[in-house]
Design a protein around this motif. Structure first.
Motif, PDB file in Angstrom:
ATOM      1  N   PHE A 107       0.839  -1.189   0.000  1.00 16.05           N
ATOM      2  CA  PHE A 107       0.000   0.000   0.000  1.00 16.05           C
ATOM      3  C   PHE A 107       0.876   1.241   0.000  1.00 16.05           C
ATOM      4  O   PHE A 107       1.920   1.283   0.644  1.00 16.05           O
ATOM      5  N   PHE A 108       0.413   2.262  -0.723  1.00 21.02           N
ATOM      6  CA  PHE A 108       1.158   3.509  -0.859  1.00 21.02           C
ATOM      7  C   PHE A 108       0.222   4.689  -0.659  1.00 21.02           C
ATOM      8  O   PHE A 108      -0.964   4.622  -1.016  1.00 21.02           O
ATOM      9  N   ASP A 109       0.756   5.754  -0.083  1.00 23.85           N
ATOM     10  CA  ASP A 109       0.022   7.006   0.030  1.00 23.85           C
ATOM     11  C   ASP A 109      -0.279   7.505  -1.383  1.00 23.85           C
ATOM     12  O   ASP A 109       0.617   7.547  -2.226  1.00 23.85           O
ATOM     13  N   ALA A 110      -1.524   7.884  -1.649  1.00 19.68           N
ATOM     14  CA  ALA A 110      -1.919   8.292  -2.997  1.00 19.68           C
ATOM     15  C   ALA A 110      -1.244   9.580  -3.447  1.00 19.68           C
ATOM     16  O   ALA A 110      -1.061   9.797  -4.641  1.00 19.68           O
ATOM     17  N   ASP A 111      -0.856  10.448  -2.512  1.00 17.63           N
ATOM     18  CA  ASP A 111      -0.225  11.717  -2.875  1.00 17.63           C
ATOM     19  C   ASP A 111       1.287  11.602  -3.012  1.00 17.63           C
ATOM     20  O   ASP A 111       1.873  12.099  -3.962  1.00 17.63           O
ATOM     21  N   THR A 112       1.927  10.934  -2.054  1.00 15.80           N
ATOM     22  CA  THR A 112       3.388  10.912  -2.020  1.00 15.80           C
ATOM     23  C   THR A 112       3.994   9.634  -2.599  1.00 15.80           C
ATOM     24  O   THR A 112       5.190   9.582  -2.843  1.00 15.80           O
ATOM     25  N   LEU A 113       3.166   8.602  -2.750  1.00 11.71           N
ATOM     26  CA  LEU A 113       3.604   7.278  -3.199  1.00 11.71           C
ATOM     27  C   LEU A 113       4.603   6.629  -2.239  1.00 11.71           C
ATOM     28  O   LEU A 113       5.349   5.736  -2.609  1.00 11.71           O
ATOM     29  N   GLN A 114       4.588   7.069  -0.994  1.00 12.67           N
ATOM     30  CA  GLN A 114       5.413   6.451   0.040  1.00 12.67           C
ATOM     31  C   GLN A 114       4.684   5.225   0.590  1.00 12.67           C
ATOM     32  O   GLN A 114       3.459   5.239   0.735  1.00 12.67           O
ATOM     33  N   PRO A 115       5.419   4.163   0.915  1.00 17.69           N
ATOM     34  CA  PRO A 115       4.774   2.965   1.475  1.00 17.69           C
ATOM     35  C   PRO A 115       4.090   3.278   2.804  1.00 17.69           C
ATOM     36  O   PRO A 115       4.604   4.075   3.600  1.00 17.69           O
ATOM     37  N   VAL A 116       2.939   2.669   3.013  1.00 18.08           N
ATOM     38  CA  VAL A 116       2.203   2.825   4.275  1.00 18.08           C
ATOM     39  C   VAL A 116       1.664   1.467   4.692  1.00 18.08           C
ATOM     40  O   VAL A 116       1.561   0.546   3.892  1.00 18.08           O
ATOM     41  N   ARG A 117       1.321   1.378   5.953  1.00 15.89           N
ATOM     42  CA  ARG A 117       0.617   0.205   6.479  1.00 15.89           C
ATOM     43  C   ARG A 117      -0.814   0.647   6.714  1.00 15.89           C
ATOM     44  O   ARG A 117      -1.065   1.461   7.604  1.00 15.89           O
ATOM     45  N   PRO A 118      -1.756   0.119   5.973  1.00 15.56           N
ATOM     46  CA  PRO A 118      -3.145   0.611   6.050  1.00 15.56           C
ATOM     47  C   PRO A 118      -3.769   0.448   7.419  1.00 15.56           C
ATOM     48  O   PRO A 118      -4.630   1.228   7.804  1.00 15.56           O
ATOM     49  N   TRP A 119      -3.333  -0.541   8.193  1.00 11.95           N
ATOM     50  CA  TRP A 119      -3.933  -0.746   9.520  1.00 11.95           C
ATOM     51  C   TRP A 119      -3.417   0.274  10.529  1.00 11.95           C
ATOM     52  O   TRP A 119      -3.928   0.362  11.630  1.00 11.95           O
ATOM     53  N   GLN A 120      -2.403   1.084  10.165  1.00 14.30           N
ATOM     54  CA  GLN A 120      -1.907   2.115  11.078  1.00 14.30           C
ATOM     55  C   GLN A 120      -2.371   3.515  10.680  1.00 14.30           C
ATOM     56  O   GLN A 120      -1.979   4.474  11.299  1.00 14.30           O
ATOM     57  N   ASN A 121      -3.176   3.637   9.644  1.00  6.45           N
ATOM     58  CA  ASN A 121      -3.671   4.960   9.214  1.00  6.45           C
ATOM     59  C   ASN A 121      -4.937   5.342   9.937  1.00  6.45           C
ATOM     60  O   ASN A 121      -5.744   4.641  10.281  1.00  6.45           O
TER      61      ASN A 121
END
Length: 92
Positions: free
Chosen positions: A78-92
């Motif tokens: 998963f990636f942030d739609a604006d920055t394209l940085q990797p994210v963990r969706p369960w921590q958002n």
């Protein structure tokens, strides 16, 4: 005379068919975007960051990407739609 009439009708049908086709193509272009950016541009930007994808889609404000792994399978990242940085969706 009959051949001229048939040719004229065929030409008219062909012109109508060609004039409708670009309208459908424009509708499809709108579906190939995430957050206002083309899917091609997003995949290219991820590839520039070292992430080769086999597909992406919008997922609740994030970008979900399928990434081939060393086991011959596919991992979901998963990636942030604006920055394209990797994210963990369960921590958002």
């Amino acid at each position: 005379m009959k051949h001229v009439l048939v040719a004229a009708i065929a030409s008219a049908i062909a012109l109508v068919g060609f004039s409708v086709a670009p309208t459908f193509a424009n509708d499809d272009d709108n579906e190939d975007t995430i957050g206002g950016r083309s899917i091609f541009a997003i995949e290219s930007a991820l590839r520039d960051n070292g992430v080769v994808t086999s597909g992406i889609e919008e997922w609740g404000g994030l970008i979900r990407a399928w990434v081939p792994n060393a086991n011959g399978g596919t991992s979901m990242l998963f990636f942030d739609a604006d920055t394209l940085q990797p994210v963990r969706p369960w921590q958002n």
